[in-house]
Design a protein around this motif. Structure first.
Motif, PDB file in Angstrom:
ATOM      1  N   VAL A 347       0.332  -1.040   0.313  1.00 46.14           N
ATOM      2  CA  VAL A 347       0.084  -0.176   0.161  1.00 46.14           C
ATOM      3  C   VAL A 347       0.453   1.204  -0.197  1.00 46.14           C
ATOM      4  N   GLY A 348       2.083   0.861  -0.432  1.00 45.25           N
ATOM      5  CA  GLY A 348       3.567   2.567  -0.581  1.00 45.25           C
ATOM      6  C   GLY A 348       4.013   2.157   0.566  1.00 45.25           C
ATOM      7  N   GLY A 349       4.151   1.620   1.400  1.00 50.90           N
ATOM      8  CA  GLY A 349       5.056   1.691   2.622  1.00 50.90           C
ATOM      9  C   GLY A 349       6.041   1.066   2.844  1.00 50.90           C
ATOM     10  N   ASN A 350       6.784   1.097   3.924  1.00 53.90           N
ATOM     11  CA  ASN A 350       8.129  -0.071   4.059  1.00 53.90           C
ATOM     12  C   ASN A 350       7.444  -1.301   3.805  1.00 53.90           C
ATOM     13  N   ASN A 351       8.527  -1.932   3.369  1.00 55.47           N
ATOM     14  CA  ASN A 351       8.948  -3.241   3.243  1.00 55.47           C
ATOM     15  C   ASN A 351       8.914  -4.063   4.957  1.00 55.47           C
ATOM     16  N   GLU A 352       7.444  -4.024   5.433  1.00 49.11           N
ATOM     17  CA  GLU A 352       7.578  -4.290   7.067  1.00 49.11           C
ATOM     18  C   GLU A 352       6.066  -5.189   7.052  1.00 49.11           C
ATOM     19  N   LYS A 353       6.155  -5.806   8.297  1.00 46.42           N
ATOM     20  CA  LYS A 353       4.668  -6.379   8.525  1.00 46.42           C
ATOM     21  C   LYS A 353       3.236  -5.570   8.990  1.00 46.42           C
ATOM     22  N   ILE A 354       2.590  -5.477   8.415  1.00 43.19           N
ATOM     23  CA  ILE A 354       1.341  -5.055   9.116  1.00 43.19           C
ATOM     24  C   ILE A 354       0.714  -5.537  10.420  1.00 43.19           C
ATOM     25  N   LEU A 355       1.193  -4.746  11.454  1.00 42.95           N
ATOM     26  CA  LEU A 355       0.426  -5.100  12.710  1.00 42.95           C
ATOM     27  C   LEU A 355      -1.035  -4.530  12.775  1.00 42.95           C
ATOM     28  N   ALA A 356      -1.984  -4.956  12.619  1.00 49.70           N
ATOM     29  CA  ALA A 356      -3.293  -4.403  12.225  1.00 49.70           C
ATOM     30  C   ALA A 356      -4.387  -4.776  13.446  1.00 49.70           C
ATOM     31  N   PHE A 357      -4.058  -3.742  14.623  1.00 44.27           N
ATOM     32  CA  PHE A 357      -4.842  -4.035  15.929  1.00 44.27           C
ATOM     33  C   PHE A 357      -6.287  -4.048  15.599  1.00 44.27           C
ATOM     34  N   GLN A 358      -6.998  -5.004  16.401  1.00 46.10           N
ATOM     35  CA  GLN A 358      -8.679  -4.941  16.428  1.00 46.10           C
ATOM     36  C   GLN A 358      -8.760  -3.801  18.410  1.00 46.10           C
ATOM     37  N   ARG A 359     -10.537  -3.871  18.190  1.00 44.99           N
ATOM     38  CA  ARG A 359     -10.833  -3.722  20.599  1.00 44.99           C
ATOM     39  C   ARG A 359     -11.965  -4.508  20.354  1.00 44.99           C
ATOM     40  N   PRO A 360     -11.249  -4.537  21.240  1.00 43.69           N
ATOM     41  CA  PRO A 360     -12.800  -5.695  21.838  1.00 43.69           C
ATOM     42  C   PRO A 360     -13.666  -5.802  21.404  1.00 43.69           C
ATOM     43  N   LYS A 361     -14.312  -6.722  21.913  1.00 48.77           N
ATOM     44  CA  LYS A 361     -15.965  -7.426  21.331  1.00 48.77           C
ATOM     45  C   LYS A 361     -16.981  -6.228  22.182  1.00 48.77           C
ATOM     46  N   ASN A 362     -17.581  -6.139  21.224  1.00 53.87           N
ATOM     47  CA  ASN A 362     -18.988  -4.912  21.523  1.00 53.87           C
ATOM     48  C   ASN A 362     -18.382  -3.471  22.155  1.00 53.87           C
ATOM     49  N   SER A 363     -17.122  -2.850  22.777  1.00 59.79           N
ATOM     50  CA  SER A 363     -16.833  -1.994  22.320  1.00 59.79           C
ATOM     51  C   SER A 363     -17.247  -0.986  21.150  1.00 59.79           C
ATOM     52  N   GLY A 364     -17.598   0.372  21.763  1.00 59.72           N
ATOM     53  CA  GLY A 364     -17.626   1.488  20.165  1.00 59.72           C
ATOM     54  C   GLY A 364     -17.251   0.742  19.141  1.00 59.72           C
ATOM     55  N   SER A 365     -15.785   0.745  19.564  1.00 63.58           N
ATOM     56  CA  SER A 365     -15.156   1.123  17.976  1.00 63.58           C
ATOM     57  C   SER A 365     -14.736  -0.314  17.297  1.00 63.58           C
ATOM     58  N   GLN A 366     -15.057  -1.764  18.093  1.00 64.56           N
ATOM     59  CA  GLN A 366     -14.944  -2.622  17.370  1.00 64.56           C
ATOM     60  C   GLN A 366     -16.183  -2.334  16.590  1.00 64.56           C
ATOM     61  N   THR A 367     -17.498  -2.333  17.459  1.00 62.10           N
ATOM     62  CA  THR A 367     -19.153  -2.122  17.025  1.00 62.10           C
ATOM     63  C   THR A 367     -18.615  -1.781  15.421  1.00 62.10           C
ATOM     64  N   MET A 368     -18.233  -0.574  15.585  1.00 60.28           N
ATOM     65  CA  MET A 368     -17.910  -0.022  14.418  1.00 60.28           C
ATOM     66  C   MET A 368     -17.647  -0.179  13.227  1.00 60.28           C
ATOM     67  N   MET A 369     -16.630  -0.881  13.525  1.00 55.28           N
ATOM     68  CA  MET A 369     -15.223  -2.019  12.466  1.00 55.28           C
ATOM     69  C   MET A 369     -16.098  -2.712  12.028  1.00 55.28           C
ATOM     70  N   GLU A 370     -16.912  -3.716  12.782  1.00 56.62           N
ATOM     71  CA  GLU A 370     -17.995  -3.984  12.068  1.00 56.62           C
ATOM     72  C   GLU A 370     -18.830  -3.610  11.343  1.00 56.62           C
ATOM     73  N   TYR A 371     -19.236  -2.595  11.780  1.00 61.15           N
ATOM     74  CA  TYR A 371     -20.381  -2.110  10.524  1.00 61.15           C
ATOM     75  C   TYR A 371     -19.328  -1.695   9.578  1.00 61.15           C
ATOM     76  N   PHE A 372     -18.280  -1.179   9.317  1.00 61.31           N
ATOM     77  CA  PHE A 372     -17.269  -0.649   8.383  1.00 61.31           C
ATOM     78  C   PHE A 372     -17.364  -1.917   7.943  1.00 61.31           C
TER      79      PHE A 372
END
Length: 490
Positions: A347-372
Motif C-alpha cells: 500500500v505504498g509503505g516500507n517492506n514490513e509486516k502490518i500489525l493490524a490491531f483490533q478492539r475488544p468485542k462490543n466496544s464502540g469502536s469494534q462495533t463501528m469496525m464491524e459495520y464498516f
C-alpha cells in the motif's frame, strides 16, 4: 546417599520451612504476599547462620550456586519462548522447578502473582549462596563464570519481562475511574473546580431542579465529556450532589450517582437490565450504534429501545508517525483487516509486516469496525494471555502499541481532543482527512452518528425532555463546543 540427602535439605527443606510463616500469616488474613520476597530469603539466611556449625557449608555453597545457575538458565529460556510473558500457561510450568516453595506457591498461584514467586525463589538461593560463601570464606573467583552467566540471564529476563505482551498490548487501562477509563477525566467531572466541561453563556432552555427527576447517564469513554456537560448545564447543583455521594460511598464503581461512567459494554447492560441493578441502572446511554449482539440481547429481554442520533463523529485509522503511508482506501483497509494485505509495501509503505490491531468485542469502536467491514469478515485479532487471580489464564485482545508497522482505529475525539495516543498520525481515508469540517460537510467517508439510547416509554418524563434539550440549539452547541459535530453543523 548421605550427600544426596544433604543436597535435598539445602535445595528443598530449608526453603520450605522458610516459606511456612508467610503461608500461615496469609491464612490468618494478613496481606503478606509481597513481603515474602524479603522474608523467605531472610529466614533462610537466619537458618544457615544459626546452624552453620552443623551443616556442610561448603556443600551449601555448591548446591545453592548450581541451583541458582540452572534455574536462571531454564527461566531465561522459557522467557524467550514465552516472549517475556509470565502470565501464560507455558511459563507457569516453571513453578514445578521451585516446588520447595510450595506453601507460598499455592497462595501466589491463586492470586496470579507468579513473578513474585519466581523473584522470591531466586533471591532465596542467591542470598543462601552469598551467605555460605562468606561463612566458608570461599574464593568467589571459582564461581565467576556462574555469576557472569547468571547476570546475563537476569538482564535478558528483565528486558523481556518489561516488554511482555501483557504490558505492551494492555492498552491504556490503569487504576482510574475504577479501571474503566484509559484517559484521566479529572478535569471533566461535574464537580471539578477547574472544569473543562462546556458551559453555556446563557441560561439553558431546560433546568431540572429535583434530584429524583434527573435521568441517570452513562456512556462510552470518549463521550463522557459531552454528556457530563449536559448534566453540568441542566442538572441543578449536580456538583454538590455528586460530591456528597462520592464522600459517602465506598469504592463507587459507577464513578458517580447520576452522571456515571463505566464503559460501552457495562453501560449498555445497565440500561437494558435497569431493573436488576439494585438502584444503579441507567436511564440514558450515550455511545455508537449498538452492535447486533447488543440489540439481540435487548430484544430477548423484551426491551424496546429508542435510538436517537444526536451528533456526528469520525471513525479514524492511525499509524505511528514515521510510517510513510498517509492514505488508505476503504478497500485497502478492508483487505488488511480481512488478512489479504499483510505488508505495508503493498500500500505504498516500507517492506514490513502490518500489525493490524483490533478492539475488544462490543466496544464502540469494534462495533463501528464491524459495520464498516460489512459482509467481509475480520481476521482473528492478536491476543495475549494474562492471569485474573482464581479465574486462571484468560485471553484478551491486544491493544494498539505504537511500534513499527502498527495500525489502529478509534474515534477522532480520542486522538485530537483527549490526546490518548502519542506520536501517531491519522490517515486520510479515500483521500479525505477526518477534520471537523469534513465530518460536518459529510465528505469524510467514515462518519458515524453519536447515539443516545433510551428505553421506550420510560416512566421518567425528564428522559424525553433531556432528548429534546440535546436536539435543541443549546444541546447541539454543547456537542459542537465539546469537539464533536452537531447534527446540523454546516
Amino acid at each position: 546417599m548421605k550427600k544426596f540427602f544433604k543436597i535435598l535439605i539445602y535445595y528443598a527443606l530449608i526453603p520450605f520451612i522458610a516459606s511456612l510463616p508467610g503461608f500461615i500469616l496469609n491464612l490468618c488474613g494478613l496481606e503478606f504476599i509481597y513481603l515474602n520476597m524479603l522474608v523467605v530469603p531472610l529466614l533462610t539466611t537466619i537458618i544457615y547462620i544459626l546452624f552453620r556449625n552443623k551443616l556442610d557449608m561448603k556443600l551449601v555453597v555448591k548446591t545453592n550456586g548450581i541451583i541458582l545457575f540452572v534455574l536462571l538458565i531454564c527461566f531465561t529460556i522459557m522467557m524467550i519462548i514465552a516472549k517475556g510473558n509470565t502470565e501464560g500457561r507455558f511459563i507457569s510450568y516453571f513453578s514445578y522447578f521451585i516446588l520447595p516453595f510450595l506453601p507460598i506457591l499455592f497462595l501466589m498461584a491463586l492470586m496470579g502473582q507468579f513473578m513474585i514467586l519466581y523473584i522470591c525463589a531466586f533471591l532465596t538461593y542467591f542470598v543462601s549462596f552469598i551467605v555460605s560463601i562468606i561463612i566458608t570464606k570461599t574464593d568467589i573467583k571459582k564461581y565467576v563464570v556462574y555469576i557472569v552467566v547468571s547476570l546475563v540471564c537476569i538482564g535478558v529476563s528483565t528486558y523481556l519481562y518489561c516488554n511482555r505482551p501483557s504490558v505492551k498490548y494492555a492498552g491504556h487501562g490503569f487504576d482510574y475511574m475504577h479501571g474503566y477509563s484509559s484517559t484521566d477525566f479529572t478535569d471533566y467531572m461535574v464537580y471539578s473546580e477547574e472544569s473543562k466541561l462546556v458551559v453555556l453563556n446563557h441560561e439553558p432552555s431546560l433546568i431540572i431542579d429535583k434530584q429524583e427527576d434527573m435521568p441517570v447517564l452513562d456512556g462510552a469513554e470518549a463521550l463522557y465529556p459531552m454528556y457530563a456537560a449536559f448534566a453540568k448545564n441542566v442538572y441543578k447543583d449536580i456538583d454538590k450532589i455528586e460530591t456528597k455521594w462520592l464522600q459517602e460511598t465506598e469504592k463507587p464503581y459507577t464513578n458517580g450517582k447520576i452522571v456515571t461512567f463505566t464503559d460501552t459494554v457495562e453501560g449498555f447492560s445497565r440500561l437494558i437490565y435497569k431493573d436488576e441493578f439494585n438502584g444503579e441502572g441507567v436511564d440514558m446511554f450515550f455511545g455508537a450504534y449498538p452492535s447486533q449482539e447488543q440489540l439481540d440481547e435487548a430484544k430477548e429481554l423484551g426491551i424496546e429501545l429508542e435510538i436517537t442520533p444526536i451528533g456526528k463523529e469520525a471513525f479514524v485509522f492511525f499509524v505511528e508517525k514515521h510510517n510513510p503511508v498517509d492514505n488508505l482506501s476503504s478497500e485497502q483497509i478492508k483487505a488488511i483487516y480481512h488478512g489479504d494485505i499483510t505488508n505495508w509495501k503493498k500500500v505504498g509503505g516500507n517492506n514490513e509486516k502490518i500489525l493490524a490491531f483490533q478492539r475488544p468485542k462490543n466496544s464502540g469502536s469494534q462495533t463501528m469496525m464491524e459495520y464498516f467491514m460489512g459482509d467481509i469478515t475480520l481476521k482473528e485479532p492478536q491476543t495475549y494471555e494474562t492471569i485474573r487471580a482464581m479465574a486462571g489464564v484468560i485471553k484478551k485482545v491486544a491493544q494498539y502499541n505504537n511500534e513499527d508497522g502498527a495500525l489502529g482505529y478509534t474515534f477522532r475525539y480520542f486522538l485530537e481532543e483527549l490526546n490518548q495516543e502519542q506520536d501517531v498520525k491519522i490517515l486520510n481515508v479515500d483521500g479525505i482527512y477526518p477534520s471537523l469540517e469534513s465530518i460536518e460537510d459529510g465528505s469524510y467517508p467514515l462518519t458515524s452518528n453519536i447515539c443516545l439510547i433510551t428505553r421506550k416509554n420510560d416512566s421518567n418524563p425528564y428522559v424525553q425532555k433531556m432528548i429534546d434539550f440535546i436536539l435543541s440549539d443549546d444541546g447541539q452547541e454543547i456537542i459542537h463546543k465539546t469537539g464533536y459535530s452537531g447534527l446540523n453543523q454546516n
